[in-house]
Design an enzyme around this catalytic site. Structure first.
Site, PDB file in Angstrom:
ATOM      1  N   CYS A 341       0.811  -1.220   0.000  1.00 24.91           N
ATOM      2  CA  CYS A 341       0.000   0.000   0.000  1.00 24.91           C
ATOM      3  C   CYS A 341       0.846   1.272   0.000  1.00 24.91           C
ATOM      4  CB  CYS A 341      -0.966  -0.016   1.180  1.00 24.91           C
ATOM      5  SG  CYS A 341      -0.158  -0.019   2.811  1.00 24.91           S
ATOM      6  N   HIS A 389      -2.506   0.996   6.846  1.00 23.75           N
ATOM      7  CA  HIS A 389      -2.902   0.934   5.439  1.00 23.75           C
ATOM      8  C   HIS A 389      -3.158   2.339   4.917  1.00 23.75           C
ATOM      9  CE1 HIS A 389      -4.148  -1.287   1.885  1.00 23.75           C
ATOM     10  NE2 HIS A 389      -5.154  -0.440   1.758  1.00 23.75           N
ATOM     11  N   HIS A 401      -5.896   1.702  -4.280  1.00 23.98           N
ATOM     12  CA  HIS A 401      -4.953   1.200  -3.274  1.00 23.98           C
ATOM     13  C   HIS A 401      -4.532  -0.222  -3.619  1.00 23.98           C
ATOM     14  CE1 HIS A 401      -7.906  -1.211  -0.536  1.00 23.98           C
ATOM     15  NE2 HIS A 401      -8.417  -1.101  -1.737  1.00 23.98           N
TER      16      HIS A 401
END
Length: 426
Positions: A341, A389, A401
């Site tokens: 990420c 994240h 993402h």
């Protein structure tokens, strides 16, 4: 007649005998049954198989833990690379210092050899044998020059002897720090692999019917997140329309004020020229003439959008991010064929000329914090309490993402996970 001997053995009537095998077996059986009954009563009941919902929650939690540990891995990897560069630089300096020391030693050695070959007279003795009082200061100056050079050579040797010692001490500290970073890197890697293995094991135990149920739960979760994204999109559109209307009204008020001022400043006999707003109203008053509506932002005097520079950078970020859709998530990866990420967000903003740190934790402290209601395309959205994240906001409640192991870079609602906060990197 003689009495016949009986072939039957006399029955033991004295009770249970210790040598009776039948009774021994019976006793053992009773004891076994009693023991088994006791064990069965004491044994805990077998744990039931977890439900699909429990498996989903456990797997999601394992992926989140793996994501957090991935950031630890990325941090350790960055620290390891930095320490390695430091150690390499110190080693180069040690080598250069050693070369300078050897050169200084050669210079000092040449002075010593010259003095030995030529049998140079000591400065004091040379002054004693000098002819005339005028010659002595000159002779002293001549004698002092080699001495100064020798002293300088000795000082160089001493200086360059101290430098390698300091550099070696720094190199030792750097190597120790490098070893610590490598240990942290190795530990983080093992932890990530362990979490992912646990998740795979849980999923592998599911039956086909349970897998179908799990997929349905995922779709339900995605649908709920999509509805929240749509609601945010509508709210954004409503807010944008209200802001545009408010800006238009303020601009119209400025025009009206300016028109009144122009009338007050003009002589009474002069015929005032119609303003732009008056001209538009006059045209619209003519029957059959279509209404004239100025394009947003096209009115004279409106300032340029203050976010135009950011929007230009964000456009480059989104173009790059969209080009990565479909590439696999790989923990610890930062492109170009796969990403985690924070690796994706770092690579995307690099295209726009902005250098982001490697981890989500450091990226969250970069730029300016923004509220979820004020998000603009290009902003970074962070998730979970441990900030493990991150995604790139693209508008309408959606983001791009790199989700998790086994998934590819994709568009998804920002409401798919609990939002921690957001930043504007530039």
């Amino acid at each position: 007649m003689p009495t016949l001997a009986s072939h039957r053995k006399s029955r033991n009537r004295s009770g249970v005998g210790s040598n009776s095998p039948a009774v021994g077996v019976t006793t053992a059986a009773i004891a076994s049954v009693t023991l088994l009954s006791t064990q069965s009563a004491d044994a805990a009941p077998a744990e039931p198989n977890p439900s699909v919902e429990e498996v989903q929650k456990k797997v999601d939690d394992l992926y989140r833990q793996a994501g957090s540990t991935t950031q630890q891995y990325n941090k350790a990897k960055t620290a390891t690379a930095k320490q390695k560069r430091t150690v390499d630089r110190v080693r180069d300096n040690v080598a250069k210092s050693a070369d300078k020391l050897n050169e200084a030693r050669r210079t000092l050695g040449s002075y010593a050899a010259t003095q030995y070959r030529e049998g140079t007279v000591a400065p004091t003795a040379a002054l004693l044998f000098a002819d005339g009082s005028q010659a002595r200061p000159e002779q002293k100056e001549v004698q002092d020059r080699p001495a100064e050079r020798r002293q300088g050579a000795v000082a160089d040797v001493q200086t360059h002897q101290a430098d390698p010692a300091r550099q070696r001490a720094w190199a030792t500290e750097g190597l120790e720090s490098l070893a610590d970073s490598q240990t942290s890197l190795r530990t983080s890697k093992e932890t990530v692999q362990q979490k992912l293995a646990e998740a795979r094991t849980l999923l592998a135990k599911l039956s086909a019917q349970e897998r179908t149920r799990l997929a349905a739960l995922e779709r339900k979760k995605e649908e709920e997140a999509r509805r929240e994204a749509e609601a945010k999109s509508k709210a954004e559109a409503r807010d944008a329309a209200l802001a545009a209307e408010r800006e238009h009204q303020e601009h119209q008020e400025r025009l009206d004020r300016q028109e009144r001022l122009d009338r007050q400043e003009q002589p009474a006999t002069a015929v005032p020229e119609p303003s732009a707003a008056t001209a538009v109203q006059a045209v619209q008053a003519v029957p059959g003439t279509p209404a004239v509506q100025a394009a947003p932002g096209a009115e004279a005097g409106l300032p340029a959008s203050p976010g135009s520079a950011y929007a230009t950078k964000a456009a480059k970020v989104l173009a790059f991010a969209r080009a990565q859709i479909g590439k696999p998530y790989v923990w610890g990866a930062s492109g170009p064929s796969s990403y985690d990420c924070s690796g994706l967000t770092q690579a995307a903003w690099k295209v726009a000329g902005v250098e982001l740190p490697r981890t989500t934790w450091d990226q969250a402290n970069t730029g300016t914090g923004v509220a979820t209601d004020d998000l603009l395309p290009g902003d970074l959205v962070f998730f979970y309490d441990d900030v493990s994240h991150v995604g790139i906001y693209i508008g309408d409640g959606m983001m791009i993402h790199a989700p998790k192991p086994g998934a590819n870079v994709r568009e998804e609602s920002i409401y798919y996970m609990p939002i921690h906060g957001s930043v504007r990197p530039a």
